[in-house]
Design a protein around this motif. Structure first.
Motif: not given
Length: 590
Positions: A499-524
């Motif tokens: 395998p190759q070492p990781p490169a580039g920016p970190v990508r994460v997945e989130r599902r937007i809530s029923c109120r139209g918001s999400l949280a990542v790393a403690g930030q809403r």
């Protein structure tokens, strides 16, 4: 018509009547004054004319207790030379270095300074007698400790100063410059002072994380500073929240340090230079600077350290090794960082470390437990005997924080895992479960809690277990499988290229809530109701978050958090939106 005469006119009429031949006694009786006053008026008129009859000051021309010009000059010279000295310090220095006349009182010195414009007159405050000053009766009974900033180095970094003052004598026992005010650095400065001066009965600090863990969420925990105090019989006291005046003596020391040293140097060349200047100031403060609260005595005159005979047997660490990072087998990636640390079991028996809870039971309350932890597994030991082993939810950031506080680089784990002999590399596909483990050869093997829910490829190459996602190396771990277990591993296939070492920016997945918001790393982040239920991909940048949906950039928002990302995949898959079934003309659902 009545006309009011001035004092000068009345005196002038009295003088005219006397000159006209009226006896002085009758004139004095008619004007309501004494005969001596009429004679004075006559003399003033004869010497100065009409201007001599005007009102004049009764102030004496001289006074035997008046401050001499030489004393006033000495007062003004001391003030001009030392702009921070007040009237009490000037009075002390006049008596110490010699005064050209009688030493004036503090109030007289203040009036001299105001008269010459060297200080501004201020309204009188409460008397000093109205304040109730508290202090311990003898030295070494209580130390006040705190942390202050204010030293900026030439490389752009800003350092902290760990300070400590004896409550009775105001003697500065600690003044150590540290790059970061971690628990380890604070405890190192504290233990150095204990070795130099002995053990105080009590220490008083604020509620910083370096001094106490009583506000640790979700449950309180003992920190290294508290453990050192407990093991050496020192009572660790904390102030009430938002009450800085409780540690007023060390705070006043900070003010003196700032005014007399730190305000004069904006940037320091390096840390040793700053420490040398702090040491010189501390020596001057303790031995040659009178303290007003001590009736102008020097702190060193009232401070008496404790000898080894008066102190209990010490239980201080011989040294606190620096918290250097422990790198993995590749020499670069620190994923194999392991830490050992000790904790005191609370009365509930439920111990918390960096958000992860460990149940030990109330019967072990008050005892100490040693942890061996990395990002995959945690071993709990009592007196060197392994008590239990649980999957780890600690990240590399948590382990580094533990190293900075009271941890140490860990040795070999209590349980040794066998490695396979050199052979052909194989691969299997697995899904990491909710506790961060994968199933291999009938057993669960922890690989990291932050990979929970992620589909990965497990590559077993010689003595190494590698987690791979789309050809990118996620992490490397020791291979826990024996050759016999490798032989019966299901779904195994020959491994592809490394395998190759990781490169580039970190990508994460989130599902937007029923109120139209999400949280990542403690930030809403708010999107709006129109995006509710969508699964989006968030790409990290230096100062922003980029949010994508189906490869299209939705928005880019500023990043306001410094926390690390702990979850990379959505917890639940996105459900397809349900469409209403068409209804025909008869009203039936088609």
């Amino acid at each position: 018509m009545l006309v009011e005469l001035t004092m000068t006119e009345q005196r002038y009429r009295a003088v005219l009547e006397v000159q006209a031949g009226v006896p002085v006694t009758e004139v004095a009786e008619r004007f309501g004054v004494s005969r001596q006053a009429v004679h004075r008026w006559i003399g003033w008129y004869r010497d100065e004319g009409l201007d001599g009859l005007a009102d004049r000051s009764h102030r004496p021309h001289a006074h035997p207790a008046q401050t001499s010009p030489e004393v006033e000059a000495a007062i003004c010279e001391l003030r001009r030379t030392h702009r921070r000295w007040g009237q009490r310090r000037i009075a002390f220095e006049l008596g110490r270095t010699g005064c050209p006349g009688p030493i004036p009182s503090v109030s007289t010195i203040y009036r001299v300074l105001v008269r010459h414009g060297l200080v501004d007159a201020v309204p009188r405050r409460r008397r000093r007698e109205d304040y109730r000053r508290w202090e311990r009766a003898v030295p070494m009974e209580l130390w006040q400790l705190d942390i202050v900033d204010g030293i900026r180095l030439a490389d752009g970094s800003e350092t902290k100063i760990v300070t400590g003052v004896d409550d009775h004598s105001r003697f500065c026992v600690i003044a150590t410059v540290v790059r970061r005010a971690t628990g380890r650095a604070v405890c190192q400065a504290f233990t150095d002072a204990l070795r130099a001066y002995g053990f105080p009965d009590e220490v008083l600090t604020d509620n910083g994380k370096q001094f106490t863990g009583r506000f640790t969420r979700p449950r309180p925990a003992e920190v290294m500073f508290e453990r050192i105090c407990r093991e050496n019989g020192i009572v660790a006291r904390n102030t009430k929240p938002r009450s800085p005046t409780t540690t007023g003596k060390v705070e006043r020391f900070h003010q003196t340090l700032q005014r007399e040293l730190l305000d004069h140097v904006q940037v320091w060349p390096d840390l040793p230079t700053a420490q040398a200047a702090i040491d010189a100031f501390r020596h001057e403060y303790n031995t040659n600077r009178p303290h007003q609260s001590l009736n102008m005595a020097f702190p060193a005159d009232r401070f008496v350290p404790r000898t080894a005979d008066e102190a209990p047997p010490s239980r201080l660490p011989v040294t606190l090794p620096p918290a250097a990072p422990v790198l993995g087998v590749d020499g670069v990636n620190p994923v194999d960082l392991a830490v050992e640390f000790t904790r005191l079991v609370p009365s509930s028996g439920n111990l918390t470390v960096c958000g992860q809870q460990f149940w030990l039971g109330p019967d072990r309350a008050g005892g100490t437990v040693t942890f061996w932890a990395d990002t995959t597994i945690v071993h709990l030991l009592v007196n060197g005997v392994r008590l239990k082993t649980v999957p780890s939810r600690l990240t590399t950031t948590h382990l580094r924080r533990l190293l900075d506080d009271d941890g140490r680089p860990a040795g070999p784990p209590p349980i040794r895992t066998g490695n396979t002999q050199p052979g052909t590399a194989i691969e299997v596909d697995r899904t990491v479960n909710t506790v961060g483990a994968v199933g291999l050869a009938g057993r669960q093997h922890p690989v990291g809690y932050h990979f929970a829910g992620r589909r990965v490829t497990v590559r077993l190459d010689h003595g190494l277990l590698q987690l791979v996602d789309d050809g990118v190396l996620l992490r490397s771990l020791p291979n826990p499988l024996t050759p016999a277990e490798l032989a019966r591993l299901r779904d195994a296939r020959p491994a592809g290229p490394p395998p190759q070492p990781p490169a580039g920016p970190v990508r994460v997945e989130r599902r937007i809530s029923c109120r139209g918001s999400l949280a990542v790393a403690g930030q809403r982040i708010h999107f709006g109701m129109v995006h509710a239920g969508r699964t989006v991909t968030i790409e990290t940048a230096d100062t922003t978050w980029r949010i994508y949906h189906d490869g299209e950039l939705l928005t880019e928002v500023a990043r306001t958090t410094s926390k690390n990302i702990a979850r990379f995949k959505v917890r639940k898959p996105e459900l397809p939106r349900r469409r209403a079934a068409p209804i025909d003309s008869t009203g039936q659902v088609s």
